[in-house]
Structure formats: C-alpha cells, structure tokens
Write a protein that holds these residues in place. Structure first.
Motif, PDB file in Angstrom:
ATOM      1  N   LYS A 143      46.389  33.366  58.234  1.00 50.05           N
ATOM      2  CA  LYS A 143      46.813  34.725  58.539  1.00 50.05           C
ATOM      3  C   LYS A 143      47.761  35.249  57.680  1.00 50.05           C
ATOM      4  N   SER A 144      47.775  34.662  56.308  1.00 46.57           N
ATOM      5  CA  SER A 144      48.490  34.876  55.321  1.00 46.57           C
ATOM      6  C   SER A 144      47.936  35.959  54.315  1.00 46.57           C
ATOM      7  N   GLU A 145      48.682  36.749  53.886  1.00 42.02           N
ATOM      8  CA  GLU A 145      48.418  37.660  52.787  1.00 42.02           C
ATOM      9  C   GLU A 145      48.391  37.153  51.095  1.00 42.02           C
ATOM     10  N   LYS A 146      48.969  35.828  51.293  1.00 44.11           N
ATOM     11  CA  LYS A 146      48.857  35.294  49.731  1.00 44.11           C
ATOM     12  C   LYS A 146      47.743  34.529  49.218  1.00 44.11           C
ATOM     13  N   LEU A 147      47.322  34.948  48.127  1.00 43.36           N
ATOM     14  CA  LEU A 147      46.036  34.197  47.767  1.00 43.36           C
ATOM     15  C   LEU A 147      45.923  32.637  47.689  1.00 43.36           C
ATOM     16  N   ALA A 148      47.262  32.093  47.338  1.00 43.89           N
ATOM     17  CA  ALA A 148      47.265  30.482  47.301  1.00 43.89           C
ATOM     18  C   ALA A 148      46.843  29.989  48.810  1.00 43.89           C
ATOM     19  N   ASP A 149      47.228  30.983  49.853  1.00 48.73           N
ATOM     20  CA  ASP A 149      46.940  30.087  51.499  1.00 48.73           C
ATOM     21  C   ASP A 149      45.380  30.444  51.652  1.00 48.73           C
ATOM     22  N   PHE A 150      44.915  31.377  51.058  1.00 51.02           N
ATOM     23  CA  PHE A 150      43.412  31.428  51.290  1.00 51.02           C
ATOM     24  C   PHE A 150      42.570  30.526  50.496  1.00 51.02           C
ATOM     25  N   GLN A 151      43.168  30.219  49.127  1.00 50.55           N
ATOM     26  CA  GLN A 151      42.351  29.419  48.379  1.00 50.55           C
ATOM     27  C   GLN A 151      42.069  28.108  48.963  1.00 50.55           C
ATOM     28  N   LYS A 152      42.901  27.637  50.076  1.00 51.60           N
ATOM     29  CA  LYS A 152      42.468  26.320  50.925  1.00 51.60           C
ATOM     30  C   LYS A 152      41.228  26.372  51.713  1.00 51.60           C
ATOM     31  N   ASN A 153      40.935  27.638  51.802  1.00 52.29           N
ATOM     32  CA  ASN A 153      39.703  27.869  52.908  1.00 52.29           C
ATOM     33  C   ASN A 153      38.544  27.913  51.962  1.00 52.29           C
ATOM     34  N   LYS A 154      37.298  26.983  52.523  1.00 45.84           N
ATOM     35  CA  LYS A 154      36.399  27.038  51.751  1.00 45.84           C
ATOM     36  C   LYS A 154      35.411  28.330  51.536  1.00 45.84           C
ATOM     37  N   HIS A 155      35.411  29.073  52.597  1.00 44.00           N
ATOM     38  CA  HIS A 155      34.849  30.448  52.739  1.00 44.00           C
ATOM     39  C   HIS A 155      35.224  31.344  51.832  1.00 44.00           C
ATOM     40  N   PHE A 156      36.513  31.498  51.822  1.00 44.24           N
ATOM     41  CA  PHE A 156      37.188  32.336  51.002  1.00 44.24           C
ATOM     42  C   PHE A 156      36.931  32.032  49.434  1.00 44.24           C
ATOM     43  N   LYS A 157      37.335  30.830  49.006  1.00 42.63           N
ATOM     44  CA  LYS A 157      37.289  30.342  47.799  1.00 42.63           C
ATOM     45  C   LYS A 157      35.711  30.669  47.355  1.00 42.63           C
ATOM     46  N   ASP A 158      34.636  30.255  48.072  1.00 35.53           N
ATOM     47  CA  ASP A 158      33.394  30.487  47.728  1.00 35.53           C
ATOM     48  C   ASP A 158      32.965  31.996  47.564  1.00 35.53           C
ATOM     49  N   GLY A 159      33.591  32.882  47.908  1.00 33.58           N
ATOM     50  CA  GLY A 159      33.426  34.469  48.211  1.00 33.58           C
ATOM     51  C   GLY A 159      34.058  34.707  46.894  1.00 33.58           C
ATOM     52  N   LEU A 160      35.458  34.494  46.502  1.00 34.00           N
ATOM     53  CA  LEU A 160      36.042  34.816  45.451  1.00 34.00           C
ATOM     54  C   LEU A 160      35.424  34.416  44.106  1.00 34.00           C
ATOM     55  N   VAL A 161      34.894  33.028  44.212  1.00 30.96           N
ATOM     56  CA  VAL A 161      34.168  32.437  42.811  1.00 30.96           C
ATOM     57  C   VAL A 161      33.196  33.310  42.592  1.00 30.96           C
ATOM     58  N   THR A 162      32.324  33.647  43.460  1.00 32.75           N
ATOM     59  CA  THR A 162      31.017  34.410  43.378  1.00 32.75           C
ATOM     60  C   THR A 162      31.288  35.722  43.086  1.00 32.75           C
ATOM     61  N   TRP A 163      32.326  36.466  43.560  1.00 32.95           N
ATOM     62  CA  TRP A 163      32.674  37.676  42.974  1.00 32.95           C
ATOM     63  C   TRP A 163      32.964  37.850  41.584  1.00 32.95           C
ATOM     64  N   ASN A 164      33.928  36.735  41.610  1.00 34.22           N
ATOM     65  CA  ASN A 164      34.613  36.530  40.095  1.00 34.22           C
ATOM     66  C   ASN A 164      33.511  36.621  38.878  1.00 34.22           C
ATOM     67  N   LYS A 165      32.652  35.519  39.204  1.00 35.42           N
ATOM     68  CA  LYS A 165      31.461  35.273  38.332  1.00 35.42           C
ATOM     69  C   LYS A 165      30.630  36.491  38.146  1.00 35.42           C
ATOM     70  N   ALA A 166      30.259  37.426  39.203  1.00 33.79           N
ATOM     71  CA  ALA A 166      29.603  38.783  39.109  1.00 33.79           C
ATOM     72  C   ALA A 166      30.583  39.798  38.157  1.00 33.79           C
ATOM     73  N   VAL A 167      31.898  39.967  38.272  1.00 33.66           N
ATOM     74  CA  VAL A 167      32.503  40.772  37.677  1.00 33.66           C
ATOM     75  C   VAL A 167      32.640  40.518  36.147  1.00 33.66           C
ATOM     76  N   ASP A 168      32.675  39.057  35.920  1.00 36.10           N
ATOM     77  CA  ASP A 168      32.810  38.568  34.500  1.00 36.10           C
ATOM     78  C   ASP A 168      31.358  38.806  33.975  1.00 36.10           C
ATOM     79  N   ILE A 169      30.391  38.593  34.417  1.00 37.66           N
ATOM     80  CA  ILE A 169      28.943  38.755  33.954  1.00 37.66           C
ATOM     81  C   ILE A 169      28.968  40.593  33.473  1.00 37.66           C
ATOM     82  N   HIS A 170      29.388  41.456  34.491  1.00 33.81           N
ATOM     83  CA  HIS A 170      29.347  42.884  34.300  1.00 33.81           C
ATOM     84  C   HIS A 170      30.346  43.215  33.191  1.00 33.81           C
TER      85      HIS A 170
END
Length: 304
Positions: free
Chosen positions: A61-88
C-alpha cells in the motif's frame, strides 16, 4: 600545378571511406530502430503498470519504491521496463553519435572544398588541371550534400522518440503516487501509445469483434421480438446501445491515438497493420451505429 590536383585527389580519397558511412539509408535504419525500441519501451511501461497493480493486490500500500521492491511482481516489471528504456536510450545515443560524426566528417569535406575553391580562383583558364579540379569540386559538393542530409536525422526524431525515458526515475516515482485505479482510466498523451503495442491491439481487436457481434445479435432479436410485442424490443435496443457505447469508447481512444501519435505509427514496423486496424475499428463503429439506427427506425415504423 598538377601536384595540387594529386594532393586534392589524395585528400578526397581519404575522406571517401568515411563518406560511405554517412548515408540517408543508414539514417533511416537508425530511425527505424528507435521506433521499434520506443514501442518496446512503451510496452515495458505498460507491463510495469500491470506489475504495480499486482503488487497492490498482493497488499503493498506504500508509495515508496523501497517498499515495492520487496514484491516480486513489481521488481520484475520495473527491471523489464528499465531494460527496455536503456535499450531505447542506447538507440537514441547511436543516432546522436551518427549525426555528430557525420557533421565532423562534413567539416573536413568543407575544409577541402574551401581549399579547392581557393585554388580555382587563382588558377588560370589555360591550366591543364583546371577541368579535373572542377570535376573533383563538383563530386565533393554532391558528397557534402549527401552527408548533410544524413547529419540531420536526429532532427527527424519526435519528442517521444528523443526524450522518452530521459527522466526514468522521476516517471517511476510519479506512477507510484497515482491512484490505484488510474492506470486503466487514464487516456492522456502519456498513456495512449500503449494502445498501439501488439499485445493491447490484439486485446482490443477481440473486444471490438465481440461488441460488434453482440450489437448485431441484439438488433436481430429486437426486430424478432417487435413482431410479437413492440415493448419486448426495447430491452434489446437498450442492450445494443450499451454495447455501442463501449465500442465507441474503444474506437475514440484509438482514433485519438492516431491523431496524437502519427510519428509512432509511421515509424512502427507494423505501420500497415496498425492503420488497417484503426480503419477497421472506425468502419465497424460507424456500421454498428447505422445498424442500431436502422433497427430503431424499422421498429418505429412497425409501431406507427
């Protein structure tokens, strides 16, 4: 004075190898790659938002990145998006490098051209080398014009192509602060490109097909029921109108996306497919409206 000709030829030959690298064909290739990488980055953002929604369903329920990072779904989504942005951003960097190198190469060409022009000004009309030097001058001018076109490709990028992901962390923080139900409802300029990615296009194509089928079925049933009881047709017409409202909503989103993001569509590897699908959505929506209107008129005439 023949030695000047040989000198100019030698310098032109040195530049020739580099000149071949800076072509509009290469510029088009890089621009196309940027279009593809941007589409992938948009899809990555879409996936991130879905992952964020899953994390919230998991109880975060948090708005803090650190709290969401503990969730595997969120972490996977963030890493996937970040990689796509890096490639772009790498693709955009490649374009910037290409254009910068082209400009640097053009500066060398222009320096040689300037030397040739100076030589020709002082060269007598009777000089045996003059025609050859003038021919070299003409060739060099054409080559400079070609390299100049190649050097301008960065300027052909639209804002989304050039700047997407530039403030990645700020965008992540902004999304985290959005309301939990906002991701499906938002239809502003930052969200619309997600409609164009293949996964969403397939999803909405299926929805449009189902809605059109339902509208036609309700209209047919309405006419059948009207033959026995005019009042019995009303619920069917109402149901058809409700389905049409959903259909129009989807079509409006896509037609808005078409108007706001012509560059994204133009640069897409699936340009023809996108345009054909958008036209199909528009045609089906118009046909559905005519179907409901025609059915309503038919029933009203029967009641008269």
């Amino acid at each position: 004075m023949a030695k000047e000709l040989e000198k100019f030829k030698a310098e032109a030959k040195k530049l020739a190898a580099g000149t071949k690298k800076f072509t509009t064909a290469e510029g088009d290739k890089l621009k196309k790659r940027i279009g593809i990488s941007l589409g992938n980055a948009w899809e990555g953002e879409d996936y991130f938002r879905e992952s964020l929604a899953k994390a919230r369903k998991d109880g975060v329920k948090s708005e803090k990145l650190a709290d969401f990072q503990k969730n595997k779904h969120f972490k996977d989504g963030l890493v996937t998006w970040n990689k796509a942005v890096d490639i772009h951003q790498e693709e955009v960097g490649a374009m910037k490098g290409f254009c910068a190198d082209a400009k640097a190469h053009m500066a060398k060409q222009q320096a040689l051209l300037k030397d040739i022009e100076k030589d020709l000004k002082k060269r007598s009309k009777s000089s045996a080398s003059k025609k050859d030097i003038e021919a070299l001058q003409g060739e060099l001018e054409k080559e400079i014009a070609a390299v100049k076109k190649a050097s301008e490709y960065e300027g052909k990028l639209n804002a989304a192509q050039k700047l997407y992901g530039a403030n990645f962390q700020k965008t992540v923080d902004k999304i985290l602060k959005e309301k939990a139900d906002s991701h499906d409802k938002k239809k502003d300029a930052t969200e619309l490109p997600q409609l164009l990615v293949d996964r969403n296009l397939k999803k909405y194509t299926n929805q449009v097909g189902a809605l059109v089928k339902a509208i036609n079925a309700h209209c047919v049933t309405a006419i059948d029921k009207a033959g026995q009881d005019l009042k019995a047709a009303a619920p069917e017409l109402k149901a058809a109108a409700a389905k049409y409202k959903d259909l129009k909503k989807i079509n409006d989103q896509y037609q808005t996306a078409r108007k706001k993001f012509p560059g994204a569509i133009e640069d897409s590897k699936d340009k023809k497919k996108l345009l054909a699908t958008l036209k199909k959505f528009n045609d089906l929506t118009a046909a559905a409206e005519r179907k409901i209107r025609g059915t309503t008129v038919t029933i009203k005439k029967a009641a008269a």
